[in-house]
Design a protein around this motif. Structure first.
Motif, PDB file in Angstrom:
ATOM      1  N   GLU A  46       0.824  -1.201   0.000  1.00  0.00           N
ATOM      2  CA  GLU A  46       0.000   0.000   0.000  1.00  0.00           C
ATOM      3  C   GLU A  46       0.863   1.257   0.000  1.00  0.00           C
ATOM      4  O   GLU A  46       1.960   1.291   0.554  1.00  0.00           O
ATOM      5  CB  GLU A  46      -0.943   0.019   1.222  1.00  0.00           C
ATOM      6  CG  GLU A  46      -0.250   0.109   2.560  1.00  0.00           C
ATOM      7  CD  GLU A  46      -1.226   0.365   3.707  1.00  0.00           C
ATOM      8  OE1 GLU A  46      -2.373   0.767   3.463  1.00  0.00           O
ATOM      9  OE2 GLU A  46      -0.788   0.184   4.864  1.00  0.00           O
ATOM     10  N   SER A  60      -1.066   8.765   2.424  1.00  0.00           N
ATOM     11  CA  SER A  60      -2.237   7.939   2.633  1.00  0.00           C
ATOM     12  C   SER A  60      -3.106   8.627   3.674  1.00  0.00           C
ATOM     13  O   SER A  60      -2.605   9.106   4.696  1.00  0.00           O
ATOM     14  CB  SER A  60      -1.804   6.561   3.118  1.00  0.00           C
ATOM     15  OG  SER A  60      -2.894   5.846   3.615  1.00  0.00           O
ATOM     16  N   ASN A  61      -4.398   8.667   3.417  1.00  0.00           N
ATOM     17  CA  ASN A  61      -5.294   9.363   4.343  1.00  0.00           C
ATOM     18  C   ASN A  61      -5.218   8.794   5.753  1.00  0.00           C
ATOM     19  O   ASN A  61      -5.356   9.531   6.739  1.00  0.00           O
ATOM     20  CB  ASN A  61      -6.728   9.278   3.838  1.00  0.00           C
ATOM     21  CG  ASN A  61      -6.968  10.180   2.643  1.00  0.00           C
ATOM     22  OD1 ASN A  61      -6.263  11.159   2.438  1.00  0.00           O
ATOM     23  ND2 ASN A  61      -7.954   9.830   1.840  1.00  0.00           N
ATOM     24  N   SER A  62      -4.988   7.501   5.849  1.00  0.00           N
ATOM     25  CA  SER A  62      -4.979   6.856   7.167  1.00  0.00           C
ATOM     26  C   SER A  62      -3.710   7.172   7.961  1.00  0.00           C
ATOM     27  O   SER A  62      -3.671   6.943   9.168  1.00  0.00           O
ATOM     28  CB  SER A  62      -5.129   5.354   7.016  1.00  0.00           C
ATOM     29  OG  SER A  62      -4.015   4.826   6.323  1.00  0.00           O
ATOM     30  N   LEU A  63      -2.686   7.716   7.274  1.00  0.00           N
ATOM     31  CA  LEU A  63      -1.410   7.949   7.949  1.00  0.00           C
ATOM     32  C   LEU A  63      -1.080   9.420   8.117  1.00  0.00           C
ATOM     33  O   LEU A  63      -0.154   9.771   8.854  1.00  0.00           O
ATOM     34  CB  LEU A  63      -0.287   7.283   7.156  1.00  0.00           C
ATOM     35  CG  LEU A  63      -0.407   5.778   6.970  1.00  0.00           C
ATOM     36  CD1 LEU A  63       0.686   5.277   6.052  1.00  0.00           C
ATOM     37  CD2 LEU A  63      -0.367   5.066   8.304  1.00  0.00           C
ATOM     38  N   LYS A  64      -1.825  10.247   7.426  1.00  0.00           N
ATOM     39  CA  LYS A  64      -1.541  11.667   7.472  1.00  0.00           C
ATOM     40  C   LYS A  64      -1.623  12.181   8.903  1.00  0.00           C
ATOM     41  O   LYS A  64      -2.545  11.863   9.647  1.00  0.00           O
ATOM     42  CB  LYS A  64      -2.539  12.422   6.596  1.00  0.00           C
ATOM     43  CG  LYS A  64      -2.131  13.838   6.274  1.00  0.00           C
ATOM     44  CD  LYS A  64      -3.078  14.425   5.250  1.00  0.00           C
ATOM     45  CE  LYS A  64      -2.638  15.831   4.857  1.00  0.00           C
ATOM     46  NZ  LYS A  64      -3.541  16.418   3.842  1.00  0.00           N
ATOM     47  N   ARG A  66       0.676  11.489  11.212  1.00  0.00           N
ATOM     48  CA  ARG A  66       1.643  10.719  12.002  1.00  0.00           C
ATOM     49  C   ARG A  66       2.957  10.535  11.266  1.00  0.00           C
ATOM     50  O   ARG A  66       4.005  10.370  11.891  1.00  0.00           O
ATOM     51  CB  ARG A  66       1.078   9.348  12.374  1.00  0.00           C
ATOM     52  CG  ARG A  66      -0.111   9.393  13.308  1.00  0.00           C
ATOM     53  CD  ARG A  66      -0.386   8.019  13.918  1.00  0.00           C
ATOM     54  NE  ARG A  66      -0.712   7.020  12.907  1.00  0.00           N
ATOM     55  CZ  ARG A  66      -0.027   5.895  12.731  1.00  0.00           C
ATOM     56  NH1 ARG A  66       1.042   5.638  13.462  1.00  0.00           N
ATOM     57  NH2 ARG A  66      -0.420   5.021  11.816  1.00  0.00           N
ATOM     58  N   GLU A  88      -0.338  -1.921  14.129  1.00  0.00           N
ATOM     59  CA  GLU A  88      -0.790  -2.081  12.742  1.00  0.00           C
ATOM     60  C   GLU A  88       0.116  -1.403  11.727  1.00  0.00           C
ATOM     61  O   GLU A  88      -0.078  -1.545  10.513  1.00  0.00           O
ATOM     62  CB  GLU A  88      -2.233  -1.573  12.575  1.00  0.00           C
ATOM     63  CG  GLU A  88      -2.487  -0.197  13.119  1.00  0.00           C
ATOM     64  CD  GLU A  88      -3.067  -0.229  14.536  1.00  0.00           C
ATOM     65  OE1 GLU A  88      -2.581  -1.017  15.381  1.00  0.00           O
ATOM     66  OE2 GLU A  88      -3.991   0.567  14.798  1.00  0.00           O
ATOM     67  N   ASP A  89       1.111  -0.661  12.195  1.00  0.00           N
ATOM     68  CA  ASP A  89       2.121  -0.103  11.300  1.00  0.00           C
ATOM     69  C   ASP A  89       3.221  -1.110  10.975  1.00  0.00           C
ATOM     70  O   ASP A  89       4.112  -0.836  10.161  1.00  0.00           O
ATOM     71  CB  ASP A  89       2.761   1.144  11.913  1.00  0.00           C
ATOM     72  CG  ASP A  89       1.781   2.300  12.061  1.00  0.00           C
ATOM     73  OD1 ASP A  89       1.818   2.955  13.122  1.00  0.00           O
ATOM     74  OD2 ASP A  89       0.986   2.527  11.129  1.00  0.00           O
TER      75      ASP A  89
END
Length: 123
Positions: A46, A60-64, A66, A88-89
């Motif tokens: 991904e 990625s929207n889920s990581l922005k 961090r 989960e990382d």
């Protein structure tokens, strides 16, 4: 011969920070997007982040929020600063360069891949 060499992976605890580096050799990528993907066990690779040659960054929207990507053009190197890490990382993180002019940052647009560096986040 082009080579992308990642470093900085390892075993950390939940909430920790980690910085990955990717040094490119064999060619200058100052005019090309460079970025990061990751692949967790049993999952597809991904997109994580990319920085264009002009300095625009996309995540990625889920990581922005961090993760932060940056580049040193003089060193032909891209970095990924990761914070508030979660289990989960956990994944293998791959450095990638994209074809010049790409604006779709999918695996199909990658020109060169690094070999990957393992990041494991314990709970």
């Amino acid at each position: 011969q082009v080579k992308l060499q990642e470093s900085g992976g390892g075993l950390v605890q939940t909430g920790d920070f980690l910085r990955l580096s990717c040094a490119a050799s064999g060619r200058t990528f100052s005019r090309d997007p460079m970025g990061w993907f990751r692949q967790a066990p049993g999952k597809e690779r991904e997109f994580v982040a990319v920085e264009t040659w002009a300095g625009y960054t996309y995540y990625s929207n889920s990581l922005k929020g961090r993760f932060t990507i940056s580049r040193d053009h003089d060193k032909n190197t891209v970095y990924l600063q990761m914070g508030s890490l979660k289990p989960e990382d956990t994944a293998v993180y791959y450095c990638a360069t994209f074809r010049r002019g790409s604006n779709i940052y999918s695996p199909n647009e990658v020109e060169y891949w690094g070999q990957g560096t393992q990041v494991t986040v314990s709970s």
